[in-house]
Enzyme design. Structure first.
Site, PDB file in Angstrom:
ATOM      1  N   GLU A   1       0.852  -1.215   0.000  1.00 25.27           N
ATOM      2  CA  GLU A   1       0.000   0.000   0.000  1.00 25.27           C
ATOM      3  C   GLU A   1       0.879   1.254   0.000  1.00 25.27           C
ATOM      4  O   GLU A   1       0.596   2.226  -0.710  1.00 25.27           O
ATOM      5  CB  GLU A   1      -0.956  -0.056   1.198  1.00 25.27           C
ATOM      6  CG  GLU A   1      -2.030  -1.139   1.039  1.00 25.27           C
ATOM      7  CD  GLU A   1      -2.825  -1.367   2.296  1.00 25.27           C
ATOM      8  OE1 GLU A   1      -4.071  -1.285   2.238  1.00 25.27           O
ATOM      9  OE2 GLU A   1      -2.197  -1.617   3.352  1.00 25.27           O
TER      10      GLU A   1
ATOM     11  N   GLU B   1      -3.314  -9.941   3.614  1.00 21.19           N
ATOM     12  CA  GLU B   1      -4.121  -9.669   4.811  1.00 21.19           C
ATOM     13  C   GLU B   1      -5.184 -10.741   5.081  1.00 21.19           C
ATOM     14  O   GLU B   1      -5.460 -11.083   6.234  1.00 21.19           O
ATOM     15  CB  GLU B   1      -4.799  -8.296   4.680  1.00 21.19           C
ATOM     16  CG  GLU B   1      -3.878  -7.105   4.877  1.00 21.19           C
ATOM     17  CD  GLU B   1      -3.212  -6.652   3.588  1.00 21.19           C
ATOM     18  OE1 GLU B   1      -2.644  -5.544   3.575  1.00 21.19           O
ATOM     19  OE2 GLU B   1      -3.225  -7.400   2.593  1.00 21.19           O
TER      20      GLU B   1
HETATM   21  N1  T1G Z   1       4.254  -7.383  11.823  1.00 18.63           N
HETATM   22  C1  T1G Z   1       4.921  -7.740  12.947  1.00 18.63           C
HETATM   23  N2  T1G Z   1       5.866  -8.727  13.015  1.00 18.63           N
HETATM   24  C2  T1G Z   1       6.135  -9.351  11.869  1.00 18.63           C
HETATM   25  C3  T1G Z   1       5.474  -9.043  10.645  1.00 18.63           C
HETATM   26  C4  T1G Z   1       4.506  -7.993  10.648  1.00 18.63           C
HETATM   27  N3  T1G Z   1       3.855  -7.621   9.547  1.00 18.63           N
HETATM   28  N4  T1G Z   1       5.962  -9.864   9.692  1.00 18.63           N
HETATM   29  C5  T1G Z   1       6.894 -10.653  10.284  1.00 18.63           C
HETATM   30  N5  T1G Z   1       6.994 -10.347  11.582  1.00 18.63           N
HETATM   31  C6  T1G Z   1       7.911 -10.952  12.561  1.00 18.63           C
HETATM   32  C7  T1G Z   1       7.659 -12.443  12.813  1.00 18.63           C
HETATM   33  O1  T1G Z   1       6.694 -12.629  13.809  1.00 18.63           O
HETATM   34  C8  T1G Z   1       9.031 -12.930  13.258  1.00 18.63           C
HETATM   35  O2  T1G Z   1       9.209 -12.565  14.599  1.00 18.63           O
HETATM   36  C9  T1G Z   1       9.977 -12.089  12.418  1.00 18.63           C
HETATM   37  O3  T1G Z   1       9.210 -10.928  12.004  1.00 18.63           O
HETATM   38  C10 T1G Z   1      10.479 -12.789  11.185  1.00 18.63           C
HETATM   39  O4  T1G Z   1       9.356 -13.269  10.470  1.00 18.63           O
HETATM   40  C11 T1G Z   1      -2.559  -1.945   6.767  1.00 18.63           C
HETATM   41  C12 T1G Z   1      -3.504  -4.348   7.797  1.00 18.63           C
HETATM   42  C13 T1G Z   1       7.744 -11.061   5.535  1.00 18.63           C
HETATM   43  C14 T1G Z   1       7.565 -13.190   4.312  1.00 18.63           C
HETATM   44  O5  T1G Z   1       0.927 -10.526   6.465  1.00 18.63           O
HETATM   45  O6  T1G Z   1       4.714 -13.118   5.617  1.00 18.63           O
HETATM   46  O7  T1G Z   1      -0.307  -4.757   6.449  1.00 18.63           O
HETATM   47  O8  T1G Z   1       9.350 -14.818  15.638  1.00 18.63           O
HETATM   48  O9  T1G Z   1       9.947 -15.728  10.655  1.00 18.63           O
HETATM   49  O10 T1G Z   1      10.303 -16.422   7.136  1.00 18.63           O
HETATM   50  O11 T1G Z   1      -3.446  -3.136   4.997  1.00 18.63           O
HETATM   51  O12 T1G Z   1       7.206 -12.705   7.926  1.00 18.63           O
HETATM   52  O13 T1G Z   1      11.425 -13.597  15.029  1.00 18.63           O
HETATM   53  O14 T1G Z   1       9.944 -12.769  16.887  1.00 18.63           O
HETATM   54  O15 T1G Z   1       8.091 -14.936   9.132  1.00 18.63           O
HETATM   55  O16 T1G Z   1      11.784 -14.450   6.525  1.00 18.63           O
HETATM   56  C15 T1G Z   1       0.388  -7.868   6.180  1.00 18.63           C
HETATM   57  C16 T1G Z   1       3.599 -11.158   7.289  1.00 18.63           C
HETATM   58  C17 T1G Z   1       0.217  -7.332   7.568  1.00 18.63           C
HETATM   59  C18 T1G Z   1       3.265 -10.346   6.086  1.00 18.63           C
HETATM   60  C19 T1G Z   1       9.266 -12.907   6.123  1.00 18.63           C
HETATM   61  N6  T1G Z   1       1.696  -8.486   6.072  1.00 18.63           N
HETATM   62  N7  T1G Z   1       4.970 -11.603   7.301  1.00 18.63           N
HETATM   63  O17 T1G Z   1       9.277 -14.280   6.333  1.00 18.63           O
HETATM   64  O18 T1G Z   1      10.505 -14.383   8.598  1.00 18.63           O
HETATM   65  S1  T1G Z   1      -1.392  -6.645   7.760  1.00 18.63           S
HETATM   66  C20 T1G Z   1       1.862  -9.796   6.230  1.00 18.63           C
HETATM   67  C21 T1G Z   1       5.401 -12.588   6.479  1.00 18.63           C
HETATM   68  C22 T1G Z   1      -1.322  -5.164   6.894  1.00 18.63           C
HETATM   69  C23 T1G Z   1      -2.450  -3.191   5.953  1.00 18.63           C
HETATM   70  C24 T1G Z   1      -2.631  -4.455   6.688  1.00 18.63           C
HETATM   71  C25 T1G Z   1       6.813 -13.062   6.676  1.00 18.63           C
HETATM   72  C26 T1G Z   1       7.824 -12.496   5.652  1.00 18.63           C
HETATM   73  P1  T1G Z   1      10.010 -13.474  15.578  1.00 18.63           P
HETATM   74  P2  T1G Z   1       9.413 -14.683   9.720  1.00 18.63           P
HETATM   75  P3  T1G Z   1      10.549 -14.947   7.117  1.00 18.63           P
END
Ligand code: T1G
Ligand code: NAD
Length: 714
Positions: free
Chosen positions: A109, A129
């Site tokens: 976004e 999401e």
């Molecule tokens: N927020 C907070 N923590 C996050 C995070 C996030 N978006 N993404 C990852 N982490 C933390 C995760 O918990 C872990 O923590 C560490 O980062 C490494 O992650 C407004 C409402 C990017 C592909 O859904 O898909 O945006 O365990 O082990 O395998 O419209 O993380 O080490 O303490 O997964 O290399 C939308 C979610 C949010 C993407 C990387 N975004 N993340 O994978 O590492 S909603 C997502 C992922 C949003 C808007 C809306 C994956 C990754 P810890 P990891 P990875």
């Protein structure tokens, strides 16, 4: 406090670097810092354009998901990032978004609010999401259709799958692909050069682009959206968020931008406060939590795994060899005879051919992967293997023989793992001279598809062996969950009472299809009786016969499947089990069996009665929960979320219900305990409530809290 955003200048271009490890989430303070950097650039006459880039391995992976839990707890949904992104879009100077790694959710976004987007050709973008039970909440459903068209936007927002940068370029989201990016500075340099090119030229605000919204007639748009809804209902059955995402994209085609934003917000808030979202966000963090083993420190040294070997090329061995080849790890594949080896290799080739046919990867990829597999009938080259996975017949005697041999031929530092689904890892380890290097790696069928891997800790298994296998599971694109060495480990041990109840319900008069329908409608990927036919009724029959001596006298045991097996009905593999199957393995009810079971039950004096779907679901699911509580209490699982991750990734439990333990917590353990106690009164000892369930119910606590309070008091 570390700087969340860095501001530098290169050749008249301001470079705004977002640095909020680990994934540059738009957490507290990040958008404010970006805003300040943009204002600084706007005010600096020497700055012609702006580049926004992420530090480390990725661009912005979204909003900070941890913030959602706070919003839910406060029932307050903050303003979100909508206003901030309008500000980015209205920036007085061209803003070029430089994407590497992932631009997900709020990250995409943000990128779309920029005026141009350049991306590393290996990057991925997406609106995932819906995988968290929400929808894009900062304009994604309004800006994406303006850049990529309605069909692509509806698909991306409703299914949540990532899109490769090349496809995003073809779709019009990315303006320029940067090839050969090996480090962040390559992308930075290319983005700065691109920014200099667009400097001084008129820029287009994404929100003002409408040509792709009305590319066709309203009827065409309606058809596109209807197809998207059908696909979402099929692929993400039982979910609300995917359909809400399509409703929001639809608004982009029917109302002006600001009203579309308002509609998106409305739907976002509705989804955020849903149980679906609570469950899915719990599962998101649960899947990351499994890697944290309290007594195996994060920095525990792990053994390098450059090569592997698999013993047995049957149903599981062949799939496991594919898993290593898919991860680029050379693998020896040993069988006991040539015919079995040829069969195993042929199955692997046909699996790869199916993947190529479905466009998952190219023929060249398939050939490269098969080339990493070295078939053999001897242990001669096993000294090369860093890890060996044994997947021979489920016989203790045979496995001991194989492990004794492996202990002799493999290098002292090699890891020896068994894919056994029911046998004791400790007993297998006793057959070796190095029990500390023996571990269970319980893959799920088909091994090259199922994400779950139960990593079974034996009494002597070393922390280094555990750490190495947990890290290896991630490298194999599996969700590795550490479990204890009890019979059936965690998944199968819980599955036993679940399947038992399904059989009992049929024996008490429930219709075979009704039992499967009730669990399917609950959200299970497949009903328990259809799963039994798929896995093969004979597998359980053989195990029951081997363990008949362990059955408590006077305790009711299901009989129907044994009777079916005595008739040679093993399920799909014999085209008859609980159901009938045609050549294409299409299922159809078999009224003859329903009658036979009713007859057998009457002979056994089992009263036949009408049984509701509610009772079917409660008896099957609470059987899972009750056994899960025992496993937690006995320490064979580290935490309730581990059990939930096992069931979501290995047994088709609906993730939007969080897994059996989270589901029970959501209902309230008092209510679950009361019903389990009622089943105990009705059905006897097999339903004895687990002591932990009783205690937590009486203390008004949840499974999620179990372990934390102990830790807190430790
Ligand atoms: N927020 C907070 N923590 C996050 C995070 C996030 N978006 N993404 C990852 N982490 C933390 C995760 O918990 C872990 O923590 C560490 O980062 C490494 O992650 C407004 C409402 C990017 C592909 O859904 O898909 O945006 O365990 O082990 O395998 O419209 O993380 O080490 O303490 O997964 O290399 C939308 C979610 C949010 C993407 C990387 N975004 N993340 O994978 O590492 S909603 C997502 C992922 C949003 C808007 C809306 C994956 C990754 P810890 P990891 P990875
Ligand atoms: P399978 O019968 O399909 O394959 C076993 C293979 O092992 C056969 O091809 C056999 O020729 C080979 N074999 C036997 N002795 C051997 C030896 N000494 N050296 C090399 N190969 C030898 O069985 P499967 O279903 O693949 O099960 C294998 C193991 O995986 C079992 O321990 C089983 O419990 C476990 N498992 C099975 C499943 C499943 O769904 N089938 C799931 C998880 C775990």
């Amino acid at each position: 406090m570390a700087e969340l955003v860095r501001y530098t200048e290169e050749d008249g271009v301001a470079v705004v670097t977002i640095d909020n490890p680990p994934v540059n989430a738009l957490g507290p303070g990040v958008t404010e810092a970006i805003d300040a950097a943009l204002s600084r650039a706007e005010a600096d006459a020497g700055v012609l354009a702006i580049v926004v880039i992420g530090a480390g391995k990725t661009f912005v992976a979204g909003a900070d998901i941890k913030e959602f839990a706070k919003m839910r707890a406060s029932r307050q949904c903050g303003p979100g990032h909508t206003e901030f992104l309008l500000r980015v879009e209205d920036c007085a100077k061209p803003v070029v978004m430089a994407i590497h790694g992932t631009a997900f959710g709020g990250g995409l976004e943000l990128a779309m609010a920029g005026h141009c987007r350049v991306a590393d050709a290996n990057a991925q973008i997406g609106q995932p999401e819906v995988k968290l039970g929400i929808i894009p909440g900062a304009g994604g459903t309004q800006r994406l259709p303006r850049l990529a068209g309605i069909a692509k936007a509806a698909e991306m927002c409703s299914l949540g799958e990532p899109v490769k940068a090349r496809d995003a370029f073809d779709a019009g989201v990315i303006d320029k692909l940067i090839e050969g990016v090996s480090r962040e500075s390559d992308l930075r340099a290319a983005a700065v050069a691109f920014a200099r090119e667009v400097a001084g030229k008129p820029v287009r605000k994404t929100r003002e682009r409408t040509e792709k919204l009305h590319a066709r007639t309203a009827a065409d748009n309606a058809a596109i959206l209807a197809n998207a809804r059908d696909a979402a209902r099929k692929k993400l059955r039982g979910r609300r968020a995917p359909l809400a995402a399509i409703d929001a994209v639809e608004a982009a085609t029917t109302v002006p931008f600001d009203r579309g934003l308002a509609r998106e917000r409305e739907l976002f808030v509705e989804c955020l406060f849903s149980q679906e979202s609570s469950a899915l966000i719990y599962a998101f963090f649960g899947e990351r939590e499994v890697a944290k083993i309290p007594d195996v420190p994060k920095e525990m040294p792990v053994r390098p795994i450059h090569s592997a070997a698999v013993v047995g090329a049957g149903t599981m061995g062949g799939g496991i060899a594919m898993v290593f080849a898919n991860a680029g790890i050379p693998v020896l594949l040993k069988e006991s005879d040539q015919a079995a080896l040829d069969r195993g290799l042929a199955t692997m080739r046909s699996n790869y051919a199916n993947s190529v046919k479905r466009g998952r990867f190219t023929q060249e990829d398939a050939d490269q992967r098969m080339a990493l597999v070295t078939p053999t009938l001897s242990y001669d080259d096993f000294s090369r293997a860093d890890v060996v996975i044994e997947a021979a017949f489920e016989s203790m005697a045979l496995k001991k023989e194989i492990f004794a041999e492996l202990s002799r031929v493999c290098r002292p530092d090699a890891i020896l793992a068994s894919n056994t689904s029911t046998l004791s890892i400790d007993e297998i380890a006793d057959a070796t001279t190095r029990p500390e290097a023996v571990i269970g790696t319980h893959f799920f069928s088909p091994a090259n598809v199922m994400r779950l891997l139960e990593v079974v800790r034996g009494a002597a298994t070393s922390k280094e062996t555990i750490a190495t296998c947990m890290q290896l599971s991630k490298r194999l694109s599996k969700v590795g969950v550490l479990v204890g060495n009890c019979r059936g480990f965690v998944g199968n041990r819980m599955f036993h009472p679940y399947r038992r109840e399904a059989q009992f319900l049929v024996e008490e008069g429930a219709n075979i299809e009704a039992v499967d329908r009730a669990l399917f409608d609950f959200g299970m990927a497949m009903g328990p009786l259809s799963v039994a036919d798929l896995a093969g009724l004979d597998i359980g029959w053989r195990i029951r016969k081997e363990h008949r001596h362990l059955e408590k006298p006077g305790v009711r045991q299901p009989f129907a499947e044994d009777r079916l097996c005595e008739m040679g009905r093993y399920g799909q593999k014999t085209r008859a089990g609980w159901y009938r199957y045609d050549e294409q393995r299409r299922q159809s009810p078999d009224t003859e069996i329903a009658e036979l079971v009713r007859g057998w039950s009457r002979e056994k004096g089992i009263e036949q009665r009408e049984i509701s779907s509610q009772e079917i679901v409660e008896r099957c699911i609470y059987a899972l929960v009750n056994e899960g509580a025992r496993i937690l209490e006995e320490g064979f699982a580290l935490r309730a979320s581990d059990i939930d991750i096992i069931y979501i990734n290995g047994y088709g439990f609906p993730s939007f219900r969080g897994g059996p333990m989270w589901y029970a917590d959501a209902i309230g353990l008092k209510k679950v305990y009361d019903l389990v106690s009622e089943f105990y009164r009705q059905h006897g000892e097999i339903w004895q409530p687990a002591p932990l369930l009783k205690r937590l119910a009486e203390e008004g606590k949840s499974f999620a809290e179990f372990g934390t309070e102990e830790k807190a008091s430790a």
